[in-house]
Structure formats: structure tokens, C-alpha cells
Enzyme design. Sequence first.
Site, PDB file in Angstrom:
ATOM      1  N   ASP A 165     -33.673 -21.606 -33.958  1.00 54.89           N
ATOM      2  CA  ASP A 165     -34.776 -21.840 -33.494  1.00 54.89           C
ATOM      3  C   ASP A 165     -36.003 -21.605 -34.083  1.00 54.89           C
ATOM      4  OD1 ASP A 165     -36.246 -21.545 -31.496  1.00 54.89           O
ATOM      5  OD2 ASP A 165     -36.185 -19.505 -30.980  1.00 54.89           O
ATOM      6  N   ASN A 394     -28.028 -14.366 -39.981  1.00 57.00           N
ATOM      7  CA  ASN A 394     -28.693 -13.628 -39.088  1.00 57.00           C
ATOM      8  C   ASN A 394     -27.755 -13.850 -37.642  1.00 57.00           C
ATOM      9  OD1 ASN A 394     -30.630 -13.482 -36.876  1.00 57.00           O
ATOM     10  ND2 ASN A 394     -30.872 -15.299 -36.443  1.00 57.00           N
ATOM     11  N   GLU A 395     -27.211 -13.763 -36.612  1.00 56.41           N
ATOM     12  CA  GLU A 395     -26.417 -13.391 -35.639  1.00 56.41           C
ATOM     13  C   GLU A 395     -25.527 -15.452 -35.993  1.00 56.41           C
ATOM     14  OE1 GLU A 395     -29.400 -15.433 -32.519  1.00 56.41           O
ATOM     15  OE2 GLU A 395     -29.857 -13.226 -32.108  1.00 56.41           O
ATOM     16  N   ASN A 445     -29.063  -7.490 -32.312  1.00 58.86           N
ATOM     17  CA  ASN A 445     -30.708  -8.535 -31.125  1.00 58.86           C
ATOM     18  C   ASN A 445     -30.507  -8.350 -30.035  1.00 58.86           C
ATOM     19  OD1 ASN A 445     -31.899  -9.056 -33.946  1.00 58.86           O
ATOM     20  ND2 ASN A 445     -31.479 -11.276 -33.906  1.00 58.86           N
ATOM     21  N   TYR A 447     -32.117  -9.214 -25.906  1.00 58.26           N
ATOM     22  CA  TYR A 447     -32.748  -9.877 -24.754  1.00 58.26           C
ATOM     23  C   TYR A 447     -32.378  -9.070 -23.879  1.00 58.26           C
ATOM     24  CZ  TYR A 447     -34.614 -12.433 -29.471  1.00 58.26           C
ATOM     25  OH  TYR A 447     -35.656 -12.355 -30.339  1.00 58.26           O
ATOM     26  N   TYR A 451     -33.185 -13.656 -22.088  1.00 60.62           N
ATOM     27  CA  TYR A 451     -32.134 -13.948 -21.322  1.00 60.62           C
ATOM     28  C   TYR A 451     -31.464 -13.582 -20.220  1.00 60.62           C
ATOM     29  CZ  TYR A 451     -34.278 -17.175 -25.475  1.00 60.62           C
ATOM     30  OH  TYR A 451     -35.220 -17.298 -26.568  1.00 60.62           O
ATOM     31  N   GLU A 483     -34.134  -7.362 -33.328  1.00 61.86           N
ATOM     32  CA  GLU A 483     -35.061  -8.408 -32.287  1.00 61.86           C
ATOM     33  C   GLU A 483     -34.862  -7.889 -30.998  1.00 61.86           C
ATOM     34  OE1 GLU A 483     -33.934 -12.673 -32.987  1.00 61.86           O
ATOM     35  OE2 GLU A 483     -33.914 -12.449 -34.397  1.00 61.86           O
ATOM     36  N   TRP A 528     -39.690  -9.190 -31.420  1.00 61.52           N
ATOM     37  CA  TRP A 528     -39.845 -10.161 -32.298  1.00 61.52           C
ATOM     38  C   TRP A 528     -40.713 -11.053 -31.120  1.00 61.52           C
ATOM     39  CZ3 TRP A 528     -37.755 -13.683 -35.674  1.00 61.52           C
ATOM     40  CH2 TRP A 528     -38.009 -15.286 -35.790  1.00 61.52           C
TER      41      TRP A 528
HETATM   42  C1  GCB Z   1     -32.730 -14.795 -31.497  1.00 59.77           C
HETATM   43  C2  GCB Z   1     -32.748 -15.301 -33.232  1.00 59.77           C
HETATM   44  C3  GCB Z   1     -34.008 -15.968 -33.458  1.00 59.77           C
HETATM   45  C4  GCB Z   1     -34.792 -16.750 -31.855  1.00 59.77           C
HETATM   46  C5  GCB Z   1     -34.988 -15.766 -30.991  1.00 59.77           C
HETATM   47  C6  GCB Z   1     -35.192 -16.541 -29.410  1.00 59.77           C
HETATM   48  O1  GCB Z   1     -31.940 -13.887 -31.525  1.00 59.77           O
HETATM   49  O2  GCB Z   1     -32.522 -14.905 -33.924  1.00 59.77           O
HETATM   50  O3  GCB Z   1     -34.268 -17.102 -33.873  1.00 59.77           O
HETATM   51  O4  GCB Z   1     -36.281 -17.121 -31.916  1.00 59.77           O
HETATM   52  O5  GCB Z   1     -33.528 -15.554 -30.884  1.00 59.77           O
HETATM   53  O6  GCB Z   1     -36.755 -16.401 -29.032  1.00 59.77           O
HETATM   54  O7  GCB Z   1     -34.598 -17.008 -28.720  1.00 59.77           O
END
Ligand code: GCB
Length: 574
Positions: A165, A394-395, A445, A447, A451, A483, A528
Site C-alpha cells: 500500500d 511486514n504482513e 498490526n 485495524y 477495517y 500499526e 499508522w
Molecule cells: C497495513 C499495512 C500498511 C497499510 C495499512 C493500511 O496493515 O502494513 O502498509 O498502509 O495497513 O492503511 O491499510
Amino acid sequence: MLYPQHNPYRQVHQLATYWQIQFDPDGQGLDAGWTKGLPQGRPVAVPASWNDQFENSRDFLGPAWYQVQFDRPWGWDRQAIYLRFGSVNYLADVWLNGVHLGSHEGGHLPFEFLVSEQVEQAGNLLIVRVDGDLASDRVPPGNITGGEIDFFAHHDGIYPQTQFDFFPYCGLHRPVVLYASTPGGIRDITVKTEIDGSTGIVDIRVEHGLSDAEIHYALNGQSLPIVDGSRLIVENASFWSPESPSLYDLTVDLTRDGEVLDRYTLPVGIRTIHVEGSTLLLNNEAIHLKGFGRHEDFPIVGRGLPPAAVIRDFEIMKGLGANSFRTTHYPYSEEMMFLADRLGFLVIDETPAVGLFFRESGLERRTTLVQQYTRELIARDKNHPSVIMWCLANEPHSLRPAAKPIFQELYTLAKSLDDSRPVSIVSFTGVPEDSFDFLDVVCVNRYHGWYFEQGRIADGVDAMEQGIEAVYKRYQKPVVLTEFGADALAGWHADPPEMFSEEYQAEMIKGYIERLADKPYVAGTHVWCLCDFKTSQSTGRAASLNTKGVFTRDRKPKLAAHTLRALWKGGGEQ
Ligand code: GCB
């Protein structure tokens, strides 16, 4: 690998600011003899990405050809001359005066050639062919077809089709220099430090090619004897930490019969970093990382090195009370790493291995590249006191059985190159992430509230907490939340908070940090991200930006920046 430096025994010569560039969309350059000169070059700035410099080049990923001419600096005729590239994204082929010097794959890491034999006194012609195309057997990968991806369905069909991304900027991204040093002189220095009470121990290894030479050491100009073959003892040492980033100048002199033949001066921070149970210890005391992921991403310059903007990023991080960052998702410039030492930042140093997947096609090639990146990163950054951990990926989409042995081997490789720092990867799954069985620290990470649990901050924070507790229960190691965050469109407000508003982002970040604050095994939280950044076009990314920055792309604060300052620095403090 040593960073070039200027002193009475070494000289650095920066090549021109404006080179020539010619795009080669049909791949004809090689057959058409462009290695001997470009038929229709036009000016281009170096270092910088080419994408945003021209009207027609934004989505062009190569190949492109660069050209520059230079004369040999005065007095260099008997020196060993090296041509060094700080970073070329992605694949570089280099010719000097028509001779192919070699190639290098992978952005963000330096490479160099010994060119003493090829450099003429005047009119040298340097040509670099750069190919930044995306392919499934490159790292980071892109243009993946045929159901190769296990996860990240939303990355399918984005344009350009990256498996990551951020925008796949291309070009000569960091300084290209010539440097001269003594033939057979100092090639490498490796420093490791230990602490014994108030005494600092600096263990030094020097590589050079002059078997009859002696080595002398001085710390801050004071000559010191070497003990046990490789150690300097520093009584009442000032230890390096974010609060007090003390650096010593270690000067290594290579001498013969009392005459200095070569010299290199390295800034050294005396500090230790260990994992004990579920605690991360700096100088034997628990540390808590407060900081960010970030991108080397700037308007017009792209992923090139803009020295003033790097200072600005340190300034805004410090201003918020941050003490740490991760080099998401590739090694940052060497110039930034030296500043991190000086300004007292704790860095999780990440290789360019992002978006790894473990299906068979191209797997062997990707694995070899990731090993190469690990070697090159550790060779480049091993002496930085700021670097407290290596992050090998990463991921990765690591649920397939092939992943664990590949990471096991990579971990063993990293430890064999540097046994003085913890090693990890960053996972989006966490449980199960088989590799956390052997990695030193758990980095995840999350979210939730973005998400997942969309629009519901409170539910998201609860789900995040449960996930972090589960990860800790399973692995019993320090956990870093590497993140978390939410997109916020600067100037967009909503009360009560709604997704994409500044309030939503601020409240979510606060909720996460406060919820984890009293968990002793949580060794840090990285938001992040620091600033909005350019990425591929898709429905999920308005204006082709990832807007999870707490600052805009031009470094203006959103509400979350003020929230973070209050959390990290306390109420009124600026
Ligand atoms: C993640 C990734 C990062 C993305 C972020 C996002 O998990 O490591 O590269 O930019 O999510 O904003 O979706």
C-alpha cells in the site's frame, strides 16, 4: 558497509544534481546502444523519483535510462575509487565508459563498485538503466495474477497493481557519489557495545586489506588501548538512550611505521538491548516505544531524499513526544539513520520485504531476495545505536505451511549476522503466526474500528484488546502494536465521530493507547502513520492517498496530532 566520509584520507564527490533521463517503454535501449550515450535525454533531478517530475511519467515504471558525465577529482589518480548508490528502485544496471559494472536488485539499500580502473581523468560517462516494473517474483511483489494472493483481495485490481500500500516510485532515490580511499584501506567496522555497571565496553572488528598495518583507536580524540584483542573500556561512560543520546566519536587509524594510511570515524552509542521474559530492556531498563510508521513520500520528490523534509519529520515526531519509529516498509535513508542516533530515536529497522506470499511460483526467487535484503540491511545499519530490532518482513501472507521454515532460516541468518539485537516480523494475523514461536518479539498490526468493526470505535478497541491479550497468552513475549489507525480527511469533521473525520481518527488512536497503557507486556505502540502518503489508485484510497497520517502529506497537523501530544507529553506541554 561504511557510509562514505570526508577526512584527510578519504574524499567524497557528489555527482551532478541534474542528470539526463530517457524513458524506454519498448525496451530498445540495449540494442540501440544507449549504454554509450542517450540519443534524446532530458534533464532529471537526482536524487528523486522520476514519476512526478514530468507530465507523462507518473505511472511509468521503467525501464528508464539515466546519464551523467564527470571528471576525476584532482589527486585521485592513486586512490581506490568507488561509485556508490544510496538506493535505486528497483533494478539497476550500471555502465561506466561503456563497461558494464554490474547490477543490483532491490530499492532502499546501497551498493557500490570499485571503479579505479575504469575512471578516466576527464569526460567519464555513467549510464544507469532502472527498471521498476512490478512482478510476482520480485520483492516487494506486484502484478500478481491467477489467484496467487491468499489475502488482501482489495489489492487485486488497484492501479498500479502493487502487493503493498504505497506508490511504487522509481528512480535514483538517494545520493550517488564517488569516493576515494587508500587502496587496501579500511573496508568495514563492526561495533557492539555492552555495559558493566558504569563502564561501557565497545567491541570492535575492523576489516582492511593491509596485512602489515597496525590499528589505533581513539574515542572523542583520546587514544585508547585495546583489551582482549578487540575491546575498548570506557570508564564512567555516558550511555545512549532517547533521553540522553550520547555519542562517542570512535576514530580508527590504520598506520604503518607511525604514518597514518587511512582513517574512519564512526559515531558510537554505548547501549544494550535485550528481551527478558515479556519485557524489552534498553540499558537493563524496560522501555516503551511511542511512535509511528511512516513513508519516504513527498510531493514531487516522490521517494527521493529531501534533507529538509527529513529534519521536519523528526521535528514533528519530537514535538509530539514520540521516541520511536519503524522503517515501514523498507530501510530509510542512511542520512535519516544517523539523525536517529543523534536525536535519540528507537528504530525498528525493516527490510523491503512487504507483501510476501508463499505460493510456489517465484517463491525461491523471492526467498533469495529477502535473504539478500537481510544481509544488506544488517551490513548497512549494524552500528547504529538507534536500531533496536531487525524486522524481516511486514504482513507476510504466512498462513501457508511454506512460511515458517522460510522465516526460521531468515531468523537464523539475521542472528548469525548480528546476535546483539532482537529479531521479528510484523504480522497482521498474530494468532496463529507460527513464526512467533521462535521470533524474539511479537509485532502485530491491528485495524479494529477501521477495517473491522467499522464505525464503532468502542467495539473496535474491545476487539483489539482481546486480540492483543490472546497474542500475549499464546507467545508470552513482549508485544509491540506496530500499526493501528484510521483514515482522516483533513478538515472533515463529525460529532459524534464518523469514519474519515478527524474526530474519529483522534478518538480511535486515544482509545487504543489508553487501553494498552497498563499492560506491562506491551512494549510499544506505533501509530499508522505519521503523514498521509501517495499510494495506488483504488476505491479504498480517496485522491490516491492513504490518509491515516496524523499529519497531512505537507506536514500539517490533524486533530489526532494534538491528541497524541497530550497523551505522550502530557496536557499543556508543547
Ligand atoms: C497495513 C499495512 C500498511 C497499510 C495499512 C493500511 O496493515 O502494513 O502498509 O498502509 O495497513 O492503511 O491499510
